[in-house]
Each structure stands twice: as structure tokens, then as C-alpha cells.
Enzyme design. Sequence first.
Site, PDB file in Angstrom:
ATOM      1  N   HIS A  97     -12.685  23.729  37.869  1.00  0.00           N
ATOM      2  CA  HIS A  97     -13.584  24.879  37.716  1.00  0.00           C
ATOM      3  C   HIS A  97     -15.006  24.461  37.332  1.00  0.00           C
ATOM      4  CE1 HIS A  97     -12.514  24.680  33.312  1.00  0.00           C
ATOM      5  NE2 HIS A  97     -13.765  25.064  33.184  1.00  0.00           N
ATOM      6  N   GLY A 130      11.603  26.993  46.162  1.00  0.00           N
ATOM      7  CA  GLY A 130      11.728  28.209  46.956  1.00  0.00           C
ATOM      8  C   GLY A 130      12.516  29.303  46.284  1.00  0.00           C
ATOM      9  N   SER A 168     -15.427  21.781  28.825  1.00  0.00           N
ATOM     10  CA  SER A 168     -14.474  21.712  29.932  1.00  0.00           C
ATOM     11  C   SER A 168     -14.610  20.401  30.695  1.00  0.00           C
ATOM     12  CB  SER A 168     -14.710  22.878  30.892  1.00  0.00           C
ATOM     13  OG  SER A 168     -14.322  24.087  30.307  1.00  0.00           O
ATOM     14  N   ASP A 194      -6.295  22.412  37.974  1.00  0.00           N
ATOM     15  CA  ASP A 194      -7.672  22.413  37.461  1.00  0.00           C
ATOM     16  C   ASP A 194      -8.175  20.990  37.222  1.00  0.00           C
ATOM     17  OD1 ASP A 194     -10.056  23.604  36.742  1.00  0.00           O
ATOM     18  OD2 ASP A 194      -9.503  23.847  34.644  1.00  0.00           O
TER      19      ASP A 194
END
Length: 470
Positions: free
Chosen positions: A113, A272, A216, A143
Site C-alpha cells: 500500500h 476451494g 508503514s 501487503d
Amino acid sequence: MTLMKRIKFSLVLVFACLLAPLAHAAALPDFTELVEEASPAVVNISTVQKQDGGRISTPFGQFHGPNGEDIPEIFRHFFRDMPQFRERPHKAPQSLGSGFIISRDGFILTNHHVIKDADQIMVRLNDRRELEAQVVGSDQRTDVALLKIDADNLPVVRLGQSDELKVGEWVLAIGSPFGFDHSVTAGIVSATERALANENYVPFIQTDVAINPGNSGGPLFNLEGEVVGINSQIYTRSGGFMGLSFAIPIDVALEVSEQLKGQGFVERGWLGVIIQEVNRDLAESFGLRKPAGALIAKVLPDSPAGAAGLQEGDIILSFNDHAVTLSSDLPPLVGRVKPGETAEVEVIRQGRRQTIDVTIGRLPDENVQAAVPAEEPVETSRLGLVVAPLPEELQEKWNLRSGVIVERVEEGAGARAGLSRGDVITMLNGERVETLEQFKRIVADLPDKRSVPVRIVRRGSPLFIALKPN
């Protein structure tokens, strides 16, 4: 007590009082050497990011008055919709976050991000050099982003092992909160393997280290000076630090970065299944002694789980010998398995444990399901439910093979369990509901005053709930 003994006792008390603060100080860690060693490998990352119309997106949403002056944060909501106070087109780097160098030839780890949608990425080193970085690869699900700058003989961090972290252990962060380069904050590990909403593939490290915008992508160190995580998120109601910070484990980040470096994208294992938490009522309805595991609410068509024989209503208790205590434990375990490899899945099915071998597939992109309720003729059951046959259009829309639809919920067990109009009941007490007549028979045979599991499909999403007949 003699005078001499009193004097000795007093001296002991005085020395004890003097030594107590020293002993307390000695118990606290000294971070100075760690910071001195690690800081040179921590970088500041800034980007230029254009939006439609040439406007610039900044990390703090900076606004400007008619003459270019900054408007304080407290006033921004008053001016947001006024044309003369909207963001002015300009192109200047805005400090976004941090990163750290993992190789002497210029590979850098940061958050996805931090560099998302950037037109230009600038890296400022500890020696004040500024170099443009290229994106090697970026992975939104974890991320994690891997950057590369053109430089040699760079300082690097030492990498640790996040799976060895213990709750209560001291950790330290270095980053650029609000653009203040190489700010150092410290705290302890509050929890490990923490699951966050919409972050299925990262078992986060939770800390109370002060993390703010700009931290971050920066490193989280242990007391050995090794990076154990990438600071990624905070929980906040104010926009600032509130004592809840989350870091991506370095083990996960390195696995992702290796794939990004090798192929530019990340492949993850795929089972799945759609799963849900096992609460106390569901545990009782399935005959478990305590809530545990990941309950399979739906087996997706053409999935590895379906091919291996996993069924709706199975509760996954372990995956490749790793215990699945919470449903959130499962996705990171599956995601880290390479597609094509075989995994052992231990399930409990109708009260019996069994192990099933599953050949893991490759995680596809997005699967979206939607829904609309339906209406049809009514039938009344002992549960206080008015149900009807499942319309064909819903069978196609939600990929359902069978079931009955709830037309009305009256007072009774169904209402207490939280059933609502439009829910499709596909399984009741371990039996798949094929027809309306069969549903009525299953209801008639239900035990009194004991919870039983009910699988429903609500607006296209499968869900198990516990229902206790009168």
C-alpha cells in the site's frame, strides 16, 4: 533488638531502597547498539501519484487554500466541498512510508500500500542520497512489495525468524512517522498469528509499539537486532496510534519476496472451500466437546477439496499437522503450500475423525457471489418455519443442487436460531435436504432440546447455524 542490630537493619533497608531502582533499570533493555547497527539499512520511501485530472494523492489528504496555503487538519472537513479549496494540481514527492534494505545490491522490502499506483518511487538512504526505485513485484494479499535501486555495497538488515517470537518479548520499530526519518519506538509483542478482517493470508504479529502513518513498510526488530516483521497496519479510531499495531511476519514476507523476485507475482495454494468459525452452539450440535476447527460451509465446484472428497459439514481440525483452532488459522496454512503439492487434512465427519489427502490447487483471482430472495407456495414445519421448494432460478444463480427456501419465520426454534425469509436450507442435522417431503421427515425426527447443525445459503453465501427444536 540491640542498637547495633538496629543500625545494621537500617543500613540494609537504605541499601535495598537504593538498589531497587538500579535493579529495575538493569531489567529494561538498552536499544542504543541495536539502533546504531540497524538504522543505516532503514530507508524513507516517497512517491508521486497522479489521479484523474492531474490531482495528487497524498498519504494525509493534504488540502490547499486559494493562495496555496496549507489548511490545518481540524478544518479540512469544512472546506472539502468548496471549489476554491480543493486540491491543487501539482507534482511533488510526498512522504508515504518506510522500507529496509535486504541485499547489498539494492533490494528493498516495504508494503504494497506504500507504493500502490505510484508513478515514481524515490528512496532516501541514511546518508541522504535519493535514488529512484523500480518495482520488482507487489502482492496486495499480503501487503508486501519488493523494490530495487541501482546501488552497491549498501548496508543491510539482519533477518530473523518470526515463528520464534513469543508474546511479551521486546520489539523495536524504526521508520518515518509523519515524515520524521529514523524515528525509533519500542514495545512488546501483544499476540502472534492474529487474523484481521479481509486479511486471510497473513498471521499478523500484534504489538503495542507506537506506529503511525509513515511507519508503514518499516522493519520490526527483536532484541537480537534481527528483523522479525514489516510494520503494516494499526487499529485506530482517531487516525493515530492507540496501542494496537500489526506487522507482517518476516517469514511470510520473505516467501512472498522470493516469488516476486523470481517470477514477478505470487502463487498460493488453494483448497476451494468456504469456511466459518465453530462457536459453542455449533460445537454442541456437531458433538464436539469444545469449539475448535474450521467448519466447511461450502465446497466450491471443480475445487481440490471437492476432488479429494471433502464435504460440507466437515470440520477441519488440522492441516499438514498444524492444529486449526480458529477458522482463520486455515487460509495462511493453505496459502503457503505450493500448488501441486499434497496436504494432509484431518477432519471430523459425523463424529468420526479421518485424514484426507488433498492435492492443493492454485488460488484463482476473485470469486464473487450475489443474491436475491425468492417467493413460492408455503408449507409449515414444526420449527416455526414456512418453507417452499427451491425455485430453479435460484438453483442456477447460487449453484445449488437442492434445498428448500424459507418463506416466513414464525415464533419458534427457527426464529431463535436467526433464520430469516429468503434463507435456503440445504442441510439439516447432517442430512442433505433434497425435497420438501424429505425436509419434513428430517424435522419430525429431530431430537428435542438438543442443538443440531443447519446449513443455509443466505444471499448466495453458505453458513452453518445451530438450531434447537422445542
